[in-house]
Design an enzyme around this catalytic site. Structure first.
Site, PDB file in Angstrom:
ATOM      1  CB  ALA A  34     -26.491  48.277  -3.766  1.00 28.64           C
ATOM      2  CG  PHE A  45     -22.238  47.382  -6.232  1.00 28.83           C
ATOM      3  CD1 PHE A  45     -23.385  47.023  -5.532  1.00 28.83           C
ATOM      4  CD2 PHE A  45     -21.023  46.770  -5.892  1.00 28.83           C
ATOM      5  CE1 PHE A  45     -23.340  46.066  -4.534  1.00 28.83           C
ATOM      6  CE2 PHE A  45     -20.967  45.813  -4.893  1.00 28.83           C
ATOM      7  CZ  PHE A  45     -22.128  45.460  -4.210  1.00 28.83           C
ATOM      8  NE  ARG A  46     -23.158  47.714 -12.002  1.00 28.63           N
ATOM      9  CZ  ARG A  46     -23.417  46.778 -11.088  1.00 28.63           C
ATOM     10  NH1 ARG A  46     -24.290  47.037 -10.095  1.00 28.63           N
ATOM     11  NH2 ARG A  46     -22.833  45.594 -11.116  1.00 28.63           N
ATOM     12  CD  GLN A 111     -30.064  43.099  -8.111  1.00 32.30           C
ATOM     13  OE1 GLN A 111     -29.273  43.012  -9.053  1.00 32.30           O
ATOM     14  NE2 GLN A 111     -30.822  44.167  -7.928  1.00 32.30           N
ATOM     15  CB  VAL A 113     -24.340  40.027  -0.135  1.00 31.88           C
ATOM     16  CG1 VAL A 113     -24.556  39.552  -1.567  1.00 31.88           C
ATOM     17  CG2 VAL A 113     -23.404  41.246  -0.123  1.00 31.88           C
ATOM     18  CG  HIS A 129     -26.517  38.797  -6.550  1.00 34.53           C
ATOM     19  ND1 HIS A 129     -26.462  40.094  -6.987  1.00 34.53           N
ATOM     20  CD2 HIS A 129     -26.994  38.076  -7.601  1.00 34.53           C
ATOM     21  CE1 HIS A 129     -26.877  40.147  -8.252  1.00 34.53           C
ATOM     22  NE2 HIS A 129     -27.213  38.938  -8.634  1.00 34.53           N
ATOM     23  CB  CYS A 137     -13.607  25.744   1.968  1.00 33.40           C
ATOM     24  SG  CYS A 137     -12.134  25.172   1.085  1.00 33.40           S
ATOM     25  CB  CYS A 140     -13.567  21.042   0.877  1.00 35.34           C
ATOM     26  SG  CYS A 140     -13.668  22.093   2.331  1.00 35.34           S
ATOM     27  CG  ASN A 218     -33.122  53.354  -8.610  1.00 32.12           C
ATOM     28  OD1 ASN A 218     -32.773  52.612  -7.697  1.00 32.12           O
ATOM     29  ND2 ASN A 218     -32.285  53.815  -9.527  1.00 32.12           N
TER      30      ASN A 218
HETATM   31  C1  BV8 Z   1     -24.461  34.701 -14.266  1.00 26.57           C
HETATM   32  C2  BV8 Z   1     -20.702  40.136  -6.009  1.00 26.57           C
HETATM   33  C3  BV8 Z   1     -24.862  32.685 -15.396  1.00 26.57           C
HETATM   34  C4  BV8 Z   1     -21.499  40.023  -4.768  1.00 26.57           C
HETATM   35  C5  BV8 Z   1     -21.972  41.001  -7.842  1.00 26.57           C
HETATM   36  C6  BV8 Z   1     -22.404  40.998 -20.786  1.00 26.57           C
HETATM   37  C7  BV8 Z   1     -23.730  41.401 -20.950  1.00 26.57           C
HETATM   38  C8  BV8 Z   1     -24.721  40.976 -20.065  1.00 26.57           C
HETATM   39  C9  BV8 Z   1     -24.414  40.131 -19.000  1.00 26.57           C
HETATM   40  C10 BV8 Z   1     -23.111  39.743 -18.842  1.00 26.57           C
HETATM   41  C11 BV8 Z   1     -22.109  40.156 -19.717  1.00 26.57           C
HETATM   42  N1  BV8 Z   1     -20.948  39.627 -19.296  1.00 26.57           N
HETATM   43  C12 BV8 Z   1     -21.166  38.878 -18.191  1.00 26.57           C
HETATM   44  C13 BV8 Z   1     -22.485  38.925 -17.905  1.00 26.57           C
HETATM   45  C14 BV8 Z   1     -23.168  38.259 -16.772  1.00 26.57           C
HETATM   46  C15 BV8 Z   1     -22.929  39.067 -15.487  1.00 26.57           C
HETATM   47  C16 BV8 Z   1     -23.455  40.470 -15.651  1.00 26.57           C
HETATM   48  O1  BV8 Z   1     -24.654  40.706 -15.560  1.00 26.57           O
HETATM   49  N2  BV8 Z   1     -22.562  41.441 -15.897  1.00 26.57           N
HETATM   50  C17 BV8 Z   1     -23.038  42.793 -16.151  1.00 26.57           C
HETATM   51  C18 BV8 Z   1     -22.586  43.700 -15.001  1.00 26.57           C
HETATM   52  C19 BV8 Z   1     -22.468  43.248 -17.489  1.00 26.57           C
HETATM   53  N3  BV8 Z   1     -23.720  38.383 -14.472  1.00 26.57           N
HETATM   54  C20 BV8 Z   1     -23.176  37.339 -13.822  1.00 26.57           C
HETATM   55  O2  BV8 Z   1     -22.047  36.963 -13.970  1.00 26.57           O
HETATM   56  C21 BV8 Z   1     -24.112  36.623 -12.862  1.00 26.57           C
HETATM   57  N4  BV8 Z   1     -24.043  35.209 -13.110  1.00 26.57           N
HETATM   58  O3  BV8 Z   1     -24.779  35.353 -15.220  1.00 26.57           O
HETATM   59  O4  BV8 Z   1     -24.502  33.334 -14.211  1.00 26.57           O
HETATM   60  C22 BV8 Z   1     -23.577  32.266 -16.009  1.00 26.57           C
HETATM   61  C23 BV8 Z   1     -22.711  31.485 -15.265  1.00 26.57           C
HETATM   62  C24 BV8 Z   1     -21.520  31.071 -15.839  1.00 26.57           C
HETATM   63  C25 BV8 Z   1     -21.188  31.496 -17.135  1.00 26.57           C
HETATM   64  C26 BV8 Z   1     -22.065  32.330 -17.853  1.00 26.57           C
HETATM   65  C27 BV8 Z   1     -23.258  32.721 -17.287  1.00 26.57           C
HETATM   66  C28 BV8 Z   1     -23.681  36.891 -11.429  1.00 26.57           C
HETATM   67  C29 BV8 Z   1     -24.149  38.237 -11.021  1.00 26.57           C
HETATM   68  C30 BV8 Z   1     -23.752  38.498  -9.565  1.00 26.57           C
HETATM   69  C31 BV8 Z   1     -22.666  39.518  -9.600  1.00 26.57           C
HETATM   70  N5  BV8 Z   1     -22.227  39.793  -8.223  1.00 26.57           N
HETATM   71  N6  BV8 Z   1     -21.225  41.251  -6.760  1.00 26.57           N
HETATM   72  C32 BV8 Z   1     -21.135  41.216  -3.920  1.00 26.57           C
HETATM   73  O5  BV8 Z   1     -19.930  41.351  -3.607  1.00 26.57           O
HETATM   74  O6  BV8 Z   1     -22.060  41.963  -3.567  1.00 26.57           O
HETATM   75  S1  BV8 Z   1     -22.524  42.334  -8.734  1.00 26.57           S
HETATM   76  C33 BV8 Z   1     -23.160  43.579  -7.771  1.00 26.57           C
HETATM   77  O7  BV8 Z   1     -24.196  44.145  -8.611  1.00 26.57           O
HETATM   78  C34 BV8 Z   1     -23.845  43.174  -6.483  1.00 26.57           C
HETATM   79  O8  BV8 Z   1     -24.041  41.795  -6.350  1.00 26.57           O
HETATM   80  C35 BV8 Z   1     -25.208  43.842  -6.626  1.00 26.57           C
HETATM   81  O9  BV8 Z   1     -26.138  43.119  -5.930  1.00 26.57           O
HETATM   82  C36 BV8 Z   1     -25.424  43.769  -8.085  1.00 26.57           C
HETATM   83  C37 BV8 Z   1     -26.524  44.659  -8.608  1.00 26.57           C
HETATM   84  O10 BV8 Z   1     -26.198  46.008  -8.296  1.00 26.57           O
HETATM   85  P1  BV8 Z   1     -27.372  46.943  -7.715  1.00 26.57           P
HETATM   86  O11 BV8 Z   1     -27.934  46.305  -6.501  1.00 26.57           O
HETATM   87  O12 BV8 Z   1     -28.333  47.273  -8.802  1.00 26.57           O
HETATM   88  O13 BV8 Z   1     -26.567  48.234  -7.250  1.00 26.57           O
HETATM   89  P2  BV8 Z   1     -26.175  49.476  -8.171  1.00 26.57           P
HETATM   90  O14 BV8 Z   1     -25.160  50.272  -7.421  1.00 26.57           O
HETATM   91  O15 BV8 Z   1     -25.861  49.016  -9.548  1.00 26.57           O
HETATM   92  O16 BV8 Z   1     -27.538  50.325  -8.263  1.00 26.57           O
HETATM   93  C38 BV8 Z   1     -28.048  50.913  -7.073  1.00 26.57           C
HETATM   94  C39 BV8 Z   1     -29.151  51.875  -7.515  1.00 26.57           C
HETATM   95  O17 BV8 Z   1     -29.793  52.379  -6.359  1.00 26.57           O
HETATM   96  C40 BV8 Z   1     -28.622  53.075  -8.283  1.00 26.57           C
HETATM   97  O18 BV8 Z   1     -29.419  53.280  -9.426  1.00 26.57           O
HETATM   98  C41 BV8 Z   1     -28.779  54.244  -7.292  1.00 26.57           C
HETATM   99  O19 BV8 Z   1     -29.124  55.446  -7.945  1.00 26.57           O
HETATM  100  C42 BV8 Z   1     -29.921  53.773  -6.445  1.00 26.57           C
HETATM  101  N7  BV8 Z   1     -29.899  54.283  -5.074  1.00 26.57           N
HETATM  102  C43 BV8 Z   1     -28.824  54.534  -4.280  1.00 26.57           C
HETATM  103  N8  BV8 Z   1     -29.243  54.926  -3.055  1.00 26.57           N
HETATM  104  C44 BV8 Z   1     -30.608  54.915  -3.085  1.00 26.57           C
HETATM  105  C45 BV8 Z   1     -31.033  54.507  -4.361  1.00 26.57           C
HETATM  106  N9  BV8 Z   1     -32.324  54.393  -4.705  1.00 26.57           N
HETATM  107  C46 BV8 Z   1     -33.242  54.679  -3.754  1.00 26.57           C
HETATM  108  N10 BV8 Z   1     -32.916  55.072  -2.501  1.00 26.57           N
HETATM  109  C47 BV8 Z   1     -31.622  55.217  -2.131  1.00 26.57           C
HETATM  110  N11 BV8 Z   1     -31.326  55.623  -0.882  1.00 26.57           N
END
Ligand code: BV8
Length: 245
Positions: A34, A45-46, A111, A113, A129, A137, A140, A218
């Site tokens: 993101a 997001f974070r 990652q 969308v 993602h 849907c 279906c 980052n």
């Molecule tokens: C899955 C929806 C298998 C889409 C998103 C406990 C421990 C570990 C893992 C898990 C757990 N409990 C559950 C899990 C699994 C879970 C997970 O990882 N949870 C974590 C958060 C604890 N993962 C899942 O569920 C995944 N599926 O594991 O499937 C499975 C299946 C069934 C049963 C079991 C297992 C699915 C993951 C997809 C989640 N979807 N959102 C949407 O609406 O967008 S999450 C969300 O986070 C987005 O998708 C996004 O893409 C994703 C990652 O975030 P980042 O892109 O890293 O963004 P973030 O804000 O975090 O960081 C941005 C960084 O950029 C920051 O550091 C910032 O400083 C920096 N920045 C900002 N501006 C700039 C910059 N850097 C440079 N220049 C700039 N200008």
């Protein structure tokens, strides 16, 4: 190449090393999050202005939210889709597309969308993602019209709930896309990770899989910083422009 270097980057700067590795690499894969789109006006997001600072992801980005709190789920994604309409890719997206065009990078695993990499001209993009621009849907699985979703309509085939084609927490990533990205990272001799906190599994496992050099660009530190060969602190768009000059 070295004397070109000494002119462009007098000190042996991080940018110098990144630029050298980029030009020496035979197969570079970029992984974005993101942070790649915040300079386009899209919240991440974070970090401090991120989505998850305002709303609990469990309430909107899960299948449970979709099935049991559809109004809030729908409001969240409707708001994000409408927000996208006012934003466009920034210079950094276009630079990555140029680098693919002239063979500097092979592909982008994202990652995000928002579809901005493709909109800026990148061809080989793995949307790990999914895409918020595509609607399907939940019942279906048929594709549906984005306007139907924005107007809060149900599926006109089966009446089921419409949702963006994004990967919600707890959902599997698209298998084919995941495998393509995995193979590309395994082949890469350089992996450049841009704008991600690396908090989300399984994408956060990808950098460690790389056998090549790894660079992290980052704005803030992540819990994987020390794993990278090079960490360039700063803004994606600005850094890509400086290296591209
Ligand atoms: C899955 C929806 C298998 C889409 C998103 C406990 C421990 C570990 C893992 C898990 C757990 N409990 C559950 C899990 C699994 C879970 C997970 O990882 N949870 C974590 C958060 C604890 N993962 C899942 O569920 C995944 N599926 O594991 O499937 C499975 C299946 C069934 C049963 C079991 C297992 C699915 C993951 C997809 C989640 N979807 N959102 C949407 O609406 O967008 S999450 C969300 O986070 C987005 O998708 C996004 O893409 C994703 C990652 O975030 P980042 O892109 O890293 O963004 P973030 O804000 O975090 O960081 C941005 C960084 O950029 C920051 O550091 C910032 O400083 C920096 N920045 C900002 N501006 C700039 C910059 N850097 C440079 N220049 C700039 N200008």
């Amino acid at each position: 190449l070295q004397e070109w270097f000494d002119v462009c980057f007098p000190e042996d700067s991080d940018l110098a090393r990144f630029s050298l590795w980029l030009r020496q690499s035979k197969f570079t894969v970029v992984l974005t999050g993101a942070g790649m789109s915040t300079e386009s006006g899209i919240p991440d997001f974070r970090s401090k202005d991120g989505w998850w600072r305002q709303i609990d992801p469990q309430k909107v980005a899960t299948v449970n939210a979709l099935e049991n709190h559809y109004d809030l789920f729908h409001q969240f994604y409707q708001f994000r889709i409408r927000g996208l309409e006012k934003c466009q890719p920034h210079r950094g997206h276009y630079i990555l597309a140029e680098w693919e065009e002239n063979g500097l990078i092979h592909s982008i695993a994202t990652q995000n969308v928002d579809g901005f990499h493709q909109q800026a001209g990148s061809k080989q993009v793995y949307e790990l993602h999914g895409s918020i621009r595509k609607i399907r849907c939940q019942n279906c699985e048929l594709p549906a019209d984005a306007d139907a979703f924005l107007e809060g309509k149900g599926c006109n085939t089966c009446g089921g709930k419409l949702r963006p084609d994004v990967v919600l927490f707890g959902e599997m990533l698209p298998q084919y896309t995941w495998n393509n990205a995995l193979h590309a990272i395994q082949k890469a001799d350089l992996v450049v990770v841009i704008g991600t906190s690396l908090q989300v599994y399984p994408v956060n496992q990808l950098p460690a899989i790389s056998k090549g050099k790894t660079v992290l660009i980052n704005a803030e530190s992540t819990d994987q910083d020390q794993m990278f060969d090079l960490v360039v602190r700063g803004k994606a768009g600005e850094i890509l422009q400086q290296v591209n000059e």
